[in-house]
Design a protein around this motif. Structure first.
Motif, PDB file in Angstrom:
ATOM      1  N   ILE A  99       0.835  -1.206   0.000  1.00  0.00           N
ATOM      2  CA  ILE A  99       0.000   0.000   0.000  1.00  0.00           C
ATOM      3  C   ILE A  99       0.865   1.249   0.000  1.00  0.00           C
ATOM      4  O   ILE A  99       0.575   2.230  -0.709  1.00  0.00           O
ATOM      5  CB  ILE A  99      -0.946  -0.011   1.225  1.00  0.00           C
ATOM      6  N   ARG A 100       1.951   1.221   0.810  1.00  0.00           N
ATOM      7  CA  ARG A 100       2.853   2.381   0.817  1.00  0.00           C
ATOM      8  C   ARG A 100       3.491   2.601  -0.554  1.00  0.00           C
ATOM      9  O   ARG A 100       3.665   3.738  -0.993  1.00  0.00           O
ATOM     10  CB  ARG A 100       3.936   2.175   1.890  1.00  0.00           C
ATOM     11  N   GLU A 101       3.805   1.494  -1.234  1.00  0.00           N
ATOM     12  CA  GLU A 101       4.373   1.621  -2.577  1.00  0.00           C
ATOM     13  C   GLU A 101       3.352   2.229  -3.533  1.00  0.00           C
ATOM     14  O   GLU A 101       3.678   3.061  -4.382  1.00  0.00           O
ATOM     15  CB  GLU A 101       4.815   0.240  -3.075  1.00  0.00           C
ATOM     16  N   ARG A 102       2.096   1.820  -3.395  1.00  0.00           N
ATOM     17  CA  ARG A 102       1.047   2.388  -4.239  1.00  0.00           C
ATOM     18  C   ARG A 102       0.852   3.873  -3.951  1.00  0.00           C
ATOM     19  O   ARG A 102       0.623   4.675  -4.872  1.00  0.00           O
ATOM     20  CB  ARG A 102      -0.264   1.633  -4.005  1.00  0.00           C
ATOM     21  N   MET A 103       0.951   4.231  -2.660  1.00  0.00           N
ATOM     22  CA  MET A 103       0.816   5.646  -2.299  1.00  0.00           C
ATOM     23  C   MET A 103       1.962   6.457  -2.889  1.00  0.00           C
ATOM     24  O   MET A 103       1.770   7.600  -3.313  1.00  0.00           O
ATOM     25  CB  MET A 103       0.769   5.787  -0.772  1.00  0.00           C
ATOM     26  N   ARG A 104       3.145   5.843  -2.930  1.00  0.00           N
ATOM     27  CA  ARG A 104       4.274   6.546  -3.528  1.00  0.00           C
ATOM     28  C   ARG A 104       4.038   6.760  -5.031  1.00  0.00           C
ATOM     29  O   ARG A 104       4.339   7.816  -5.579  1.00  0.00           O
ATOM     30  CB  ARG A 104       5.561   5.741  -3.316  1.00  0.00           C
ATOM     31  N   PHE A 105       3.479   5.721  -5.660  1.00  0.00           N
ATOM     32  CA  PHE A 105       3.147   5.842  -7.076  1.00  0.00           C
ATOM     33  C   PHE A 105       2.110   6.953  -7.280  1.00  0.00           C
ATOM     34  O   PHE A 105       2.226   7.774  -8.191  1.00  0.00           O
ATOM     35  CB  PHE A 105       2.603   4.509  -7.593  1.00  0.00           C
ATOM     36  N   ALA A 106       1.082   6.953  -6.397  1.00  0.00           N
ATOM     37  CA  ALA A 106       0.050   7.985  -6.511  1.00  0.00           C
ATOM     38  C   ALA A 106       0.641   9.379  -6.296  1.00  0.00           C
ATOM     39  O   ALA A 106       0.232  10.347  -6.956  1.00  0.00           O
ATOM     40  CB  ALA A 106      -1.064   7.720  -5.486  1.00  0.00           C
ATOM     41  N   SER A 107       1.606   9.472  -5.376  1.00  0.00           N
ATOM     42  CA  SER A 107       2.261  10.762  -5.148  1.00  0.00           C
ATOM     43  C   SER A 107       3.028  11.215  -6.383  1.00  0.00           C
ATOM     44  O   SER A 107       2.982  12.388  -6.767  1.00  0.00           O
ATOM     45  CB  SER A 107       3.202  10.645  -3.949  1.00  0.00           C
ATOM     46  N   ASP A 108       3.735  10.264  -7.033  1.00  0.00           N
ATOM     47  CA  ASP A 108       4.449  10.601  -8.266  1.00  0.00           C
ATOM     48  C   ASP A 108       3.478  11.071  -9.343  1.00  0.00           C
ATOM     49  O   ASP A 108       3.740  12.038 -10.062  1.00  0.00           O
ATOM     50  CB  ASP A 108       5.224   9.383  -8.774  1.00  0.00           C
ATOM     51  N   LEU A 109       2.344  10.358  -9.442  1.00  0.00           N
ATOM     52  CA  LEU A 109       1.350  10.736 -10.444  1.00  0.00           C
ATOM     53  C   LEU A 109       0.787  12.123 -10.155  1.00  0.00           C
ATOM     54  O   LEU A 109       0.582  12.932 -11.067  1.00  0.00           O
ATOM     55  CB  LEU A 109       0.220   9.694 -10.459  1.00  0.00           C
ATOM     56  N   HIS A 110       0.568  12.407  -8.865  1.00  0.00           N
ATOM     57  CA  HIS A 110       0.067  13.736  -8.495  1.00  0.00           C
ATOM     58  C   HIS A 110       1.090  14.807  -8.826  1.00  0.00           C
ATOM     59  O   HIS A 110       0.736  15.894  -9.313  1.00  0.00           O
ATOM     60  CB  HIS A 110      -0.263  13.759  -7.000  1.00  0.00           C
ATOM     61  N   ASP A 111       2.365  14.520  -8.588  1.00  0.00           N
ATOM     62  CA  ASP A 111       3.410  15.498  -8.890  1.00  0.00           C
ATOM     63  C   ASP A 111       3.436  15.837 -10.376  1.00  0.00           C
ATOM     64  O   ASP A 111       3.659  16.982 -10.771  1.00  0.00           O
ATOM     65  CB  ASP A 111       4.780  14.958  -8.463  1.00  0.00           C
ATOM     66  N   ILE A 112       3.213  14.813 -11.193  1.00  0.00           N
ATOM     67  CA  ILE A 112       3.250  15.023 -12.641  1.00  0.00           C
ATOM     68  C   ILE A 112       2.032  15.806 -13.115  1.00  0.00           C
ATOM     69  O   ILE A 112       2.135  16.819 -13.799  1.00  0.00           O
ATOM     70  CB  ILE A 112       3.325  13.671 -13.384  1.00  0.00           C
ATOM     71  N   GLN A 113       0.849  15.306 -12.735  1.00  0.00           N
ATOM     72  CA  GLN A 113      -0.377  15.844 -13.320  1.00  0.00           C
ATOM     73  C   GLN A 113      -0.934  17.038 -12.550  1.00  0.00           C
ATOM     74  O   GLN A 113      -1.537  17.927 -13.150  1.00  0.00           O
ATOM     75  CB  GLN A 113      -1.433  14.735 -13.405  1.00  0.00           C
ATOM     76  N   GLY A 114      -0.748  17.030 -11.220  1.00  0.00           N
ATOM     77  CA  GLY A 114      -1.317  18.124 -10.437  1.00  0.00           C
ATOM     78  C   GLY A 114      -0.752  19.474 -10.844  1.00  0.00           C
ATOM     79  O   GLY A 114      -1.490  20.438 -11.099  1.00  0.00           O
ATOM     80  N   HIS A 115       0.569  19.551 -10.944  1.00  0.00           N
ATOM     81  CA  HIS A 115       1.203  20.809 -11.346  1.00  0.00           C
ATOM     82  C   HIS A 115       0.767  21.201 -12.751  1.00  0.00           C
ATOM     83  O   HIS A 115       0.440  22.370 -13.016  1.00  0.00           O
ATOM     84  CB  HIS A 115       2.723  20.657 -11.275  1.00  0.00           C
ATOM     85  N   THR A 116       0.762  20.228 -13.664  1.00  0.00           N
ATOM     86  CA  THR A 116       0.398  20.520 -15.050  1.00  0.00           C
ATOM     87  C   THR A 116      -1.024  21.067 -15.156  1.00  0.00           C
ATOM     88  O   THR A 116      -1.280  22.071 -15.836  1.00  0.00           O
ATOM     89  CB  THR A 116       0.524  19.259 -15.913  1.00  0.00           C
ATOM     90  N   LEU A 117      -1.956  20.402 -14.489  1.00  0.00           N
ATOM     91  CA  LEU A 117      -3.355  20.843 -14.572  1.00  0.00           C
ATOM     92  C   LEU A 117      -3.528  22.243 -14.001  1.00  0.00           C
ATOM     93  O   LEU A 117      -4.314  23.055 -14.525  1.00  0.00           O
ATOM     94  CB  LEU A 117      -4.252  19.840 -13.831  1.00  0.00           C
TER      95      LEU A 117
END
Length: 354
Positions: free
Chosen positions: A166-184
């Motif tokens: 689960i922690r690994e998935r959260m890290r993945f979700a954090s990476d995805l947020h870093d990529i898309q959140g800033h862009t959006l």
């Protein structure tokens, strides 16, 4: 380990004590019921067959005492009773006393149907059967507590492994947020600006829209890279993360550095390590993991591999293609309860990095 022993002892008792085919059938029924109960007990699901097995073995003992005259007919109930009683939710002491008393009382009933010597009957049909049943029942109580502790430890370990995933998935979700959140957020600002300038500065609007297009294209590429674990990784960071995840799951980790890793292949080796870490936590019952780093390769060996055909792991299949496409080789082997995942670049660097 104990099943063959129980079966052998039961077979010997049938062969040595049965004088007719009818006696052999009766004794065999008790042995079979005992073996069935042991198999289900080992599978931690004895409750499904406990009552039928108790009834059969109790009946076999009664027949052995009153009809066939077989003093070894208590074998079945001396196995089923001790296996069943410690698993009762309450009144285990009374249950143990009741089974032992049944064995003794039934054995004493032999005196009603035979004229054999009193002491011989008491020893063969009362003292030995009741004593064996009582001793085995007493021994099973601490064993049951031990197996209960083992089961609790296994459950705790599984929960730790699940939390690590689960922690690994959260890290993945954090990476995805870093990529898309800033862009959006930037896209929203630029579109708002373009709307304001739509009727006053068409050239500026066109420039903002081009930048939005470029930004969105870059984000799509980064998201694809993240989805396929192709985002640039730091091998040292991945190694530290893997150690933390394994230790959190109660797995011992040993890291051997044979040489400094070539920077050109570090990213791909980091991807192999990340994917392998996830697979071990999800699919193995590992107690120890050994990670070996060389100048142009990595090898991860774990124990606790299940005795089953080599599983199809999609993440590793994707990495195998990418490693091969960059001049390397990904090896996946399973043998003697151990699982090996190794990646090597014979020329010391990937084609992609050149």
């Amino acid at each position: 380990m104990f099943l063959p022993l129980l079966a052998t002892v039961g077979a010997l008792l049938v062969v040595t004590d049965a004088r007719t085919w009818w006696q052999a059938v009766v004794l065999a029924l008790g042995v079979v019921a005992a073996l069935v109960a042991f198999v289900w007990w080992a599978a931690r699901d004895l409750s499904r067959v406990a009552l039928p097995c108790l009834i059969v073995t109790a009946a076999v003992w009664a027949l052995g005492v009153l009809v066939t005259g077989n003093d070894t007919a208590f074998y079945g109930i001396s196995i089923v009773g001790p296996l069943t009683i410690p698993q009762l939710p309450r009144h285990r002491g009374w249950a143990a006393l009741g089974v032992t008393a049944y064995v003794a009382a039934t054995g004493a009933a032999r005196l009603l149907v035979t004229e054999e010597h009193l002491s011989g009957v008491l020893i063969a049909y009362v003292i030995v059967p009741a004593g064996v049943t009582a001793v085995l029942t007493g021994l099973m109580f601490p064993n049951q507590r031990f197996y209960g502790l083992v089961a609790e430890l296994e459950e705790a370990r599984e929960r730790e492994a699940e939390l690590a995933v689960i922690r690994e998935r959260m890290r993945f979700a954090s990476d995805l947020h870093d990529i898309q959140g800033h862009t959006l957020h930037v896209v929203k600002l630029k579109i708002t600006l373009a709307q304001r300038l739509l009727h006053s500065d068409a050239e500026r609007v066109e420039q903002e829209l081009r930048e939005v297009h470029t930004l969105v294209s870059d984000t799509i590429n980064q998201t694809k890279e993240l989805a396929y674990a192709q985002r640039r990784l730091n091998l040292s960071a991945e190694l530290e993360n893997a150690k933390n995840l394994f230790e959190a799951a109660g797995i011992r980790v040993r890291v051997d550095r044979e040489a400094e890793v070539d920077a050109h292949v570090g990213e791909l080796l980091g991807q192999v390590l990340r994917e392998t870490t996830t697979n071990i936590l999800r699919h193995a019952q590992a107690g120890q993991v050994r990670i070996t780093l060389s100048e142009s390769g990595i090898a991860i060996v774990n124990d606790g591999a299940r005795e089953a055909p080599l599983p199809e792991l999609r993440g590793l299949a994707t990495l195998r293609e990418r490693v091969a496409g960059n001049g390397g080789e990904l090896t996946v082997e399973q043998k003697d309860g151990r699982f090996l995942t190794a990646a090597a670049f014979p020329h010391g660097r990937s084609d992609a990095a050149r």
